[in-house]
Design an enzyme around this catalytic site. Sequence first.
Site, PDB file in Angstrom:
ATOM      1  N   GLY A   8     -36.817 -50.236 -10.359  1.00 28.09           N
ATOM      2  CA  GLY A   8     -36.282 -51.203  -9.391  1.00 28.09           C
ATOM      3  C   GLY A   8     -36.490 -52.631  -9.858  1.00 28.09           C
ATOM      4  O   GLY A   8     -36.727 -53.540  -9.055  1.00 28.09           O
ATOM      5  N   GLY A  11     -34.650 -55.492  -8.189  1.00 29.21           N
ATOM      6  CA  GLY A  11     -34.796 -55.625  -6.736  1.00 29.21           C
ATOM      7  C   GLY A  11     -35.546 -56.890  -6.362  1.00 29.21           C
ATOM      8  O   GLY A  11     -35.900 -57.707  -7.225  1.00 29.21           O
ATOM      9  N   GLN A  12     -35.810 -57.040  -5.070  1.00 36.32           N
ATOM     10  CA  GLN A  12     -36.417 -58.274  -4.557  1.00 36.32           C
ATOM     11  C   GLN A  12     -37.773 -58.548  -5.211  1.00 36.32           C
ATOM     12  O   GLN A  12     -38.053 -59.648  -5.651  1.00 36.32           O
ATOM     13  CB  GLN A  12     -36.584 -58.188  -3.031  1.00 36.32           C
ATOM     14  CG  GLN A  12     -36.997 -59.508  -2.408  1.00 36.32           C
ATOM     15  CD  GLN A  12     -37.647 -59.355  -1.043  1.00 36.32           C
ATOM     16  OE1 GLN A  12     -37.966 -58.249  -0.612  1.00 36.32           O
ATOM     17  NE2 GLN A  12     -37.842 -60.450  -0.365  1.00 36.32           N
ATOM     18  N   TYR A 138     -37.361 -45.373   7.241  1.00 34.45           N
ATOM     19  CA  TYR A 138     -38.129 -46.140   6.255  1.00 34.45           C
ATOM     20  C   TYR A 138     -39.635 -45.950   6.512  1.00 34.45           C
ATOM     21  O   TYR A 138     -40.416 -45.707   5.591  1.00 34.45           O
ATOM     22  CB  TYR A 138     -37.734 -47.606   6.400  1.00 34.45           C
ATOM     23  CG  TYR A 138     -38.400 -48.585   5.472  1.00 34.45           C
ATOM     24  CD1 TYR A 138     -38.136 -48.570   4.107  1.00 34.45           C
ATOM     25  CD2 TYR A 138     -39.257 -49.562   5.970  1.00 34.45           C
ATOM     26  CE1 TYR A 138     -38.718 -49.517   3.266  1.00 34.45           C
ATOM     27  CE2 TYR A 138     -39.831 -50.512   5.136  1.00 34.45           C
ATOM     28  CZ  TYR A 138     -39.561 -50.483   3.780  1.00 34.45           C
ATOM     29  OH  TYR A 138     -40.131 -51.418   2.954  1.00 34.45           O
ATOM     30  N   LYS A 142     -42.500 -44.307   4.241  1.00 33.80           N
ATOM     31  CA  LYS A 142     -43.677 -45.075   3.805  1.00 33.80           C
ATOM     32  C   LYS A 142     -44.976 -44.338   4.146  1.00 33.80           C
ATOM     33  O   LYS A 142     -45.899 -44.313   3.340  1.00 33.80           O
ATOM     34  CB  LYS A 142     -43.661 -46.484   4.412  1.00 33.80           C
ATOM     35  CG  LYS A 142     -42.608 -47.397   3.803  1.00 33.80           C
ATOM     36  CD  LYS A 142     -42.820 -47.593   2.305  1.00 33.80           C
ATOM     37  CE  LYS A 142     -41.851 -48.555   1.664  1.00 33.80           C
ATOM     38  NZ  LYS A 142     -41.922 -48.546   0.184  1.00 33.80           N
TER      39      LYS A 142
END
Length: 314
Positions: A8, A11-12, A138, A142
């Site tokens: 990733g 990604g952010q 989500y 998690k």
Amino acid sequence: MKRILITGALGQIGSELTGKLQEIYGVENVLATDIRPIENKDGNFALLDVTDGERMQQLAKDFNADTIMHMAALLSAKAEGNPLFAWNLNMGGLMNALETARNLGLQFFTPSSIGAFGPSTPKIGTPQDTLQRPTTMYGVNKVAGELLCDYYFHRFGVDTRGVRFPGLVSYVTPPGGGTTDYAVDIYYKALEQGSYASYIAQGTHMDMMYMPDALQAIVDLMEADAAQLEHRNAFNVTAMSVDPEAVAASIRKHLPDFKLTYDVDPVRQGIAASWPDSIDASAAEREWGFQVKYSLDAMTADMLNKLREKFAHA
Ligand code: AKB
């Protein structure tokens, strides 16, 4: 930690983490991977769909990695839009990364989130160890991920480590599909339009952190003496608890005419309302010296300066 594979990486978090790790450990010691091709970046890059466990393991092996940082995931609001896809990507990717770490003996990092908490969790000063009954896909991912990371440590001795990130604010890569994204959008709109319509309601508090503090937290936790870690995974970390009005008030110290209005999105507001107002990061402070540099006002000043520079060069 010297040969690091990141998933990733576009990604952010990944796009800034890659640069930070290259600075600390050397460009040649970081392998950035993502499902999208990278453009104009220094260093090693490989295409990787994290649901392809064989390729992940082969890349880590060929690179002679000693660490894997698994950042690829679908964020909360996007995951609610496509829960089955979210399960497959978030859990499939995590299992592949944990298996890669187990088979190759790698140190392992993955972020959890304040999304791992739910409406029955204590809302204020949310403890490190508490009730976790999230009501989003989500959040379910998690919590399962936190448990899996603990399991891989206890069962297989994998050196798993992780934090529960709050909303992260950055001027580099815009977030995509999160509930806390308003706290990034508001700065862009403040400079572009002088006003912002918040999809999160007035008075809804969530934890936030500025990206430089988040990146430092990852490095500090990975470098921490394992003997000091009682928890290892899913450490609560935070820098501030804010609602949209608090961010707007901070922006008005630089842009006095900035206007905040509300256009509440029921989906993201529902998610935000199920999360804590403020979490307690004392276990991270105690066990590996977690600390932050940026308060809300310090973050606002830096965000506005950096975004002005970014717009000037666009
Ligand atoms: C999101 O809003 O989904 C993320 C998070 C808090 O995990 N920023």
